[in-house]
Scaffold this active site. Structure first.
Site, PDB file in Angstrom:
ATOM      1  N   GLN A  52      70.688  51.120  36.084  1.00  0.00           N
ATOM      2  CA  GLN A  52      70.024  49.979  35.458  1.00  0.00           C
ATOM      3  C   GLN A  52      68.521  50.181  35.309  1.00  0.00           C
ATOM      4  O   GLN A  52      67.873  49.540  34.476  1.00  0.00           O
ATOM      5  CB  GLN A  52      70.297  48.705  36.272  1.00  0.00           C
ATOM      6  CG  GLN A  52      71.726  48.200  36.175  1.00  0.00           C
ATOM      7  CD  GLN A  52      72.122  47.827  34.754  1.00  0.00           C
ATOM      8  OE1 GLN A  52      71.361  47.199  34.028  1.00  0.00           O
ATOM      9  NE2 GLN A  52      73.324  48.233  34.354  1.00  0.00           N
ATOM     10  N   TYR A 109      37.908  31.406  44.879  1.00  0.00           N
ATOM     11  CA  TYR A 109      37.886  30.945  46.271  1.00  0.00           C
ATOM     12  C   TYR A 109      36.557  30.241  46.527  1.00  0.00           C
ATOM     13  O   TYR A 109      35.731  30.088  45.628  1.00  0.00           O
ATOM     14  CB  TYR A 109      38.089  32.126  47.216  1.00  0.00           C
ATOM     15  CG  TYR A 109      39.532  32.539  47.399  1.00  0.00           C
ATOM     16  CD1 TYR A 109      40.111  32.566  48.660  1.00  0.00           C
ATOM     17  CD2 TYR A 109      40.322  32.906  46.312  1.00  0.00           C
ATOM     18  CE1 TYR A 109      41.434  32.948  48.836  1.00  0.00           C
ATOM     19  CE2 TYR A 109      41.644  33.280  46.473  1.00  0.00           C
ATOM     20  CZ  TYR A 109      42.200  33.303  47.736  1.00  0.00           C
ATOM     21  OH  TYR A 109      43.508  33.671  47.904  1.00  0.00           O
ATOM     22  N   CYS A 156      55.652  42.841  47.799  1.00  0.00           N
ATOM     23  CA  CYS A 156      54.323  42.819  48.416  1.00  0.00           C
ATOM     24  C   CYS A 156      53.852  41.363  48.490  1.00  0.00           C
ATOM     25  O   CYS A 156      54.179  40.653  49.443  1.00  0.00           O
ATOM     26  CB  CYS A 156      53.352  43.728  47.665  1.00  0.00           C
ATOM     27  SG  CYS A 156      53.356  43.554  45.871  1.00  0.00           S
ATOM     28  N   ALA A 201      69.711  52.413  44.072  1.00  0.00           N
ATOM     29  CA  ALA A 201      70.266  52.466  45.432  1.00  0.00           C
ATOM     30  C   ALA A 201      70.799  53.851  45.752  1.00  0.00           C
ATOM     31  O   ALA A 201      70.519  54.419  46.822  1.00  0.00           O
ATOM     32  CB  ALA A 201      71.367  51.418  45.593  1.00  0.00           C
ATOM     33  N   LYS A 203      57.157  48.764  30.586  1.00  0.00           N
ATOM     34  CA  LYS A 203      57.888  49.117  31.799  1.00  0.00           C
ATOM     35  C   LYS A 203      57.876  50.638  32.030  1.00  0.00           C
ATOM     36  O   LYS A 203      58.818  51.216  32.565  1.00  0.00           O
ATOM     37  CB  LYS A 203      59.325  48.599  31.723  1.00  0.00           C
ATOM     38  CG  LYS A 203      59.442  47.077  31.898  1.00  0.00           C
ATOM     39  CD  LYS A 203      58.962  46.625  33.265  1.00  0.00           C
ATOM     40  CE  LYS A 203      59.024  45.123  33.472  1.00  0.00           C
ATOM     41  NZ  LYS A 203      60.357  44.599  33.717  1.00  0.00           N
ATOM     42  N   GLY A 226      45.453  49.376  44.905  1.00  0.00           N
ATOM     43  CA  GLY A 226      46.051  48.453  45.856  1.00  0.00           C
ATOM     44  C   GLY A 226      47.510  48.787  46.048  1.00  0.00           C
ATOM     45  O   GLY A 226      47.907  49.555  46.924  1.00  0.00           O
TER      46      GLY A 226
END
Length: 658
Positions: free
Chosen positions: A430, A184, A359, A403, A440, A328
């Site tokens: 899944q 930045y 996010c 779900a 993962k 975070g």
């Protein structure tokens, strides 16, 4: 009983809960919420009620210090982003409300201040060329040359810093942090790759640090000698020509000499954007390495971020190379992480899966405020608050994928009587498939976490149970939540029935079926890419991925694809894009390319990954009989990702009484 998360019970987290000082400010523990934008401030630069509650929840959860996402000096510099500005005094009341909501819990709250993105500005957010240290190309439109700030313009920015710091002090913040991070504007002055100036602001370490040191003096003018000033800086840009770890050491020594009270350090830049928002592929504590050298060059406290877990946090503190560990996205996923560790309930900490989808993905891709794939309450703490039901119902949940697991968890949490049935021998759906690669591991942790929660909530989980539309459980249930998952798409391609052809699901779950060295994967979605990396990285296979479109991982969050492409290169994974699979035989996979030419890619094993489609078979039969009390969620409704599945399950459970 469901398999529960296995965590070493001998791990001692007490080191995380020792106090430590930054300047004369004592922080109650070593856990810090990293500065992250929420995309939820108001257009006038003031804080919204939902943002205040978001930070309050993380303070209530036990964080020792919270650093806000960067607050911009002016509305013009904010370039339309909804992160808040510190230009006019009308923002003070809401800032004060936020500060006091956090301080109520003994948590320190830090105002991070930024003069803007400089060359990193999005083209849609500037009318004139963005500013920078030098006339260099803009990141997202290299045809645009940045305006090099003049000395009078720099002087004006210093006045703005003094004004902004005065506003922050009036609002009651405990400390200020300067956003000198990741390429930045401030970093553009500090780095020779971007700073080509020949005046007092360029040419040497001392001159390139002058802009940052001027800012420190401008802040001190407003806050006085006692309020701590911190500095956030990337010590290793990780691209050719960028600032290296060694290059950064003289800079942090100059910052310390100027009176900075602590350094917030990590690595990355917009050229290596995945290090700014590190996905699962980068592993645990992926920026811890910058601390050891920094510790040898400065004597002020160090804070470090980058895919930390509670275990890596302990390791880093015990090494002595840092004094605070920053969380975070883990504190988005579970704001009660500190309190759960302090109570000895490590197994109850909900893991961040590092997917970036809900996010930063929501903020950048959808221009809306932050949420979380696994914590739907993030930034909606009040609207999605769980309230105990006064009318408990018998709830039947069908399917133990993400779900169904979330639906069962939430329904039981608010007091409903829940039965969860799953046709397989274990929960996960899944998630269990996608979780097989080493990188993962967070998905494996999430499945285990669900198992722990369902056991504690006494959910009646029935594995190896496949329902039919005439089952008595359906009739006795007051509400049915159906999350039966998805089915693989099988296009009409000759040779899919050959013995050397397996599905990507089988490739994940049954490595013994992946025969030989040469592996060809048909389809280039996320599951295909993860399988390709897993097979190449962990099993030494030679992998080729075939994709009809012009790139693999086309629907994957763009920050994550940076890591995917890098790993493809690292492990020699070949790509055939703009290519259509026409047939498969014992020799290999036959494709037709965009130019009409044909090619056969030799293969010992062919993996099909053509995508998934909703499994509507059970849903249609159940809805035909029990339409009024049935809700279909997850991939049974629309094929999506973990976040969309969890959200669907959450919504279904909290609306059971509607």
């Amino acid at each position: 009983m469901i398999e529960t998360q296995k965590i070493d019970p001998t791990t001692d987290y007490s080191r995380l809960f020792t106090p430590f000082k930054i300047g004369n400010m004592e922080v109650k523990n070593r856990i810090v919420l990293s500065p992250m934008g929420t995309g939820s401030s108001k257009i006038d630069g003031s804080k919204s009620n939902s943002e205040i509650r978001y930070y309050e929840e993380r303070a209530r959860g036990g964080a020792g210090m919270i650093i806000l996402g960067c607050q911009l000096l002016t509305e013009e510099l904010a370039q339309g982003s909804l992160e808040g500005t510190l230009e006019k005094e009308h923002v003070i009341p809401k800032l004060t409300e936020l500060v006091e909501a956090v301080q109520r819990y003994g948590t320190k709250v830090v105002c991070q201040i930024s003069p803007g993105t400089g060359r990193n500005a999005f083209p849609s957010m500037y009318g004139e060329p963005p500013v920078s240290a030098s006339p260099i190309p803009a990141v997202f439109d290299p045809s645009v040359t940045c305006h090099a700030l003049t000395v009078p313009e720099i002087a004006k920015i210093m006045e703005q810093f003094t004004n902004s710091a005065d506003i922050a002090k009036k609002a009651g913040f405990d400390a200020i942090e300067i956003h000198g991070h990741a390429g930045y504007l401030i970093d553009q002055f500090m780095s020779p790759v971007w700073n080509k100036r020949e005046d007092e602001y360029g040419g040497s370490d001392e001159n390139r640090a002058r802009f940052a040191r001027d800012i420190i003096r401008a802040l001190r003018k407003a806050v006085g000698p006692n309020m701590p000033i911190m500095f956030r800086i990337s010590l290793d840009h990780r691209f050719e020509g960028g600032r290296t770890l060694e290059d950064s050491m003289p800079l942090i020594q100059l910052l310390e000499a100027e009176g900075v009270d602590a350094l917030d350090i990590d690595s990355g830049s917009y050229e290596t954007l995945d290090y700014i928002f590190p996905p699962a592929y980068l592993g645990d504590a992926c920026m811890e390495y910058v601390c050891e050298m920094a510790r040898k060059h400065v004597n002020i406290p160090l804070l470090n971020s980058g895919n930390h877990t509670p275990e890596t946090a302990i390791r880093l503190l015990e090494s002595g190379n840092a004094d605070f560990v920053m969380f975070g996205r883990p504190l988005i996923a579970d704001p009660e992480l500190p309190n759960k560790l302090m109570r000895g309930c490590r197994e109850d900490v909900r893991p961040c899966i590092r997917c970036n989808e809900e996010c930063i993905g929501r903020i950048v891709n959808r221009l809306t405020k932050l949420s979380c794939a696994v914590n739907i309450q993030a930034a909606e703490e009040q609207r999605f608050k769980l309230v105990k039901t006064e009318m408990p119902k018998k709830v039947l949940v069908i399917g133990a994928g993400p779900a169904g697991l979330e639906a069962a968890r939430v329904a039981a949490t608010i007091g409903h009587q829940v039965i969860l049935v799953e046709k397989e021998h274990e929960i996960g759906g899944q998630l269990r498939v996608a979780a097989t690669p080493q990188f993962k591991s967070q998905l494996r942790d999430l499945v285990k976490w669900f198992g722990v929660q369902l056991n504690k909530l006494k959910v009646d989980v029935r594995l190896n149970t496949e329902l039919q539309a005439d089952d008595s459980l359906l009739d006795s249930a007051d509400r049915i939540i159906l999350a039966a998952g998805a089915l693989p798409i099988e296009p009409p391609i000759l040779g899919l029935d050959y013995d050397n052809v397996i599905s990507v699901v089988d490739a994940h779950l049954h490595k013994d079926l992946v025969k030989g060295k040469r592996i060809v994967i048909c389809g280039g979605g996320l599951s295909a890419c993860d399988s390709a990396i897993e097979l190449a990285q962990e099993h030494g296979k030679q992998v080729t991925v075939i994709e009809m479109r012009d790139a693999v991982a086309k629907d994957v969050m763009f920050i994550n694809t940076i890591s995917i492409y890098r790993m493809f290169d690292e492990y020699g994974i070949k790509q055939r894009t703009n290519s259509r699979v026409t047939s498969i035989d014992k020799v290999g996979v036959h494709i037709t390319k965009l130019d009409g030419s044909n090619e056969c890619i030799p293969a010992d094993t062919v993996i099909t990954a053509f995508g998934m489609k909703p499994d509507r078979r059970l849903a249609e039969s159940i809805q035909a009989k029990y339409h009024a009390k049935t809700r279909v969620v997850g991939d049974s409704d629309t094929v999506g990702n973990v976040g969309t599945a969890v959200r669907g399950g959450y919504y279904a459970a909290i609306s059971l009484e509607d």
